[in-house]
Design a protein around this motif. Structure first.
Motif, PDB file in Angstrom:
ATOM      1  N   TYR A 151      -9.292  -1.203  11.567  1.00 30.08           N
ATOM      2  CA  TYR A 151      -8.474  -2.381  11.874  1.00 30.08           C
ATOM      3  C   TYR A 151      -9.143  -3.645  11.339  1.00 30.08           C
ATOM      4  N   ILE A 155       0.502  -7.406   9.206  1.00 29.35           N
ATOM      5  CA  ILE A 155       0.142  -6.159   8.538  1.00 29.35           C
ATOM      6  C   ILE A 155       1.215  -5.117   8.827  1.00 29.35           C
ATOM      7  N   ALA A 158      -8.537  -3.783   7.641  1.00 32.16           N
ATOM      8  CA  ALA A 158      -7.157  -4.202   7.359  1.00 32.16           C
ATOM      9  C   ALA A 158      -7.026  -5.724   7.504  1.00 32.16           C
ATOM     10  N   ASP A 184      -1.500  -7.412   0.525  1.00 31.27           N
ATOM     11  CA  ASP A 184      -0.423  -6.810   1.327  1.00 31.27           C
ATOM     12  C   ASP A 184      -0.987  -5.509   1.860  1.00 31.27           C
ATOM     13  N   VAL A 185      -1.211  -5.455   3.159  1.00 28.81           N
ATOM     14  CA  VAL A 185      -1.892  -4.295   3.738  1.00 28.81           C
ATOM     15  C   VAL A 185      -0.894  -3.401   4.451  1.00 28.81           C
ATOM     16  N   ARG A 215      -6.247  -8.550   4.543  1.00 24.84           N
ATOM     17  CA  ARG A 215      -5.126  -9.494   4.720  1.00 24.84           C
ATOM     18  C   ARG A 215      -5.618 -10.932   4.568  1.00 24.84           C
ATOM     19  N   THR A 231       2.604  -1.802   9.622  1.00 22.32           N
ATOM     20  CA  THR A 231       1.869  -0.731  10.325  1.00 22.32           C
ATOM     21  C   THR A 231       2.746   0.477  10.559  1.00 22.32           C
ATOM     22  N   LEU A 245      -1.143  -0.415   7.074  1.00 22.96           N
ATOM     23  CA  LEU A 245      -2.080   0.268   7.968  1.00 22.96           C
ATOM     24  C   LEU A 245      -1.391   1.507   8.528  1.00 22.96           C
TER      25      LEU A 245
END
Ligand code: C5P
Length: 225
Positions: free
Chosen positions: A38, A66, A41, A50-51, A45, A68, A53
């Motif tokens: 986390y 994010i 991530a 552009d993440v 960011r 997810t 997760l």
């Protein structure tokens, strides 16, 4: 940060444990807290990436901004990771269960009916390996993690070759090591094609920032074709 060094880069991060059901009330899991993944991530960011997760069940708060995908099992994590492609970089921080119960029952296993004295297992797919070895659409940079209890560097280097990833972040998870799973600090060895570097003990947030900066430097280099 839309002006950050990772602006326009799409990055996949897997985090947390996977849980593998035995029956509707029981499962196999592990001690991964998801904290390091986390933090990575969030650090990516913060540099403008552009993440995406993909996370197993954890108690951590999903960082804002994010995309997810929450999953339970290794097979779900595999599907969610594949659907995140194409990405510029993929970081496999999740502690994926190597095995799952071979048969999943839809009814609770009862002691009165013979119970659970044997649990046949079957191997889970290796997400890191399958994405690192893609012929088409392989991410430019694939990073794996290695949690080891002995000969950390030796095992990590072997793992890097076996899986086909570009970097390995290795850490010592033996009891008494500074980064026992679930803690907030970590001591890592970063192994790249340039060799290995042992980082001093620091918070998982600082490990994440350090990695994000290295990733930004690496992805911004022009590709050699
Ligand atoms: O082989 P081992 O589980 O120690 O490898 C650890 C690395 O491989 C981690 O980066 C982990 O996220 C990844 N992995 C995976 N899928 C698996 C097993 C491990 O992506 N089934």
């Amino acid at each position: 940060d839309a002006d950050g060094p990772l602006a326009g880069k799409r990055i996949l991060v897997t985090a947390g444990p996977t849980v593998e059901p035995i029956d509707p009330v029981r499962y196999i899991a592990n001690r991964s807290s998801g904290k390091q993944g986390y933090a990575i991530a969030a650090a990516l960011r913060n540099l403008g990436a552009d993440v995406i997760l993909v996370t197993g069940p954890t108690h951590e708060h999903i960082p804002a901004g994010i995309e997810t995908s929450r999953v339970d099992t290794a097979r779900e994590m595999m599907t969610a990771s594949q659907s995140a492609l194409p990405v510029d970089c993929a970081i496999f921080c999740a502690a994926v269960a190597d095995y799952r119960p071979a048969i999943e029952t839809t009814h609770k296993i009862k002691k009165e009916r013979g119970g659970l004295t044997d649990l046949p297992l079957t191997e889970n797919p290796d997400i890191l390996k399958s994405i690192a070895q893609l012929k088409d659409g392989r991410p430019q940079l694939v990073v794996g993690f290695a949690a080891e209890t002995d000969d950390v560097l030796g095992h990590a280097e072997a793992k890097m070759k076996r899986k086909g990833c570009d970097w390995i972040v290795a850490n010592d998870v033996s009891p008494g090591a500074s980064c026992a799973m679930g803690g907030s600090r970590n001591t890592v060895i970063l192994i790249t094609d340039q060799g290995d570097e042992t980082w001093p003990e620091m918070s998982k947030d600082d490990v994440a920032r350090g990695l994000a900066e290295r990733i930004a430097k690496t992805l911004s280099k022009p590709k050699i074709v």
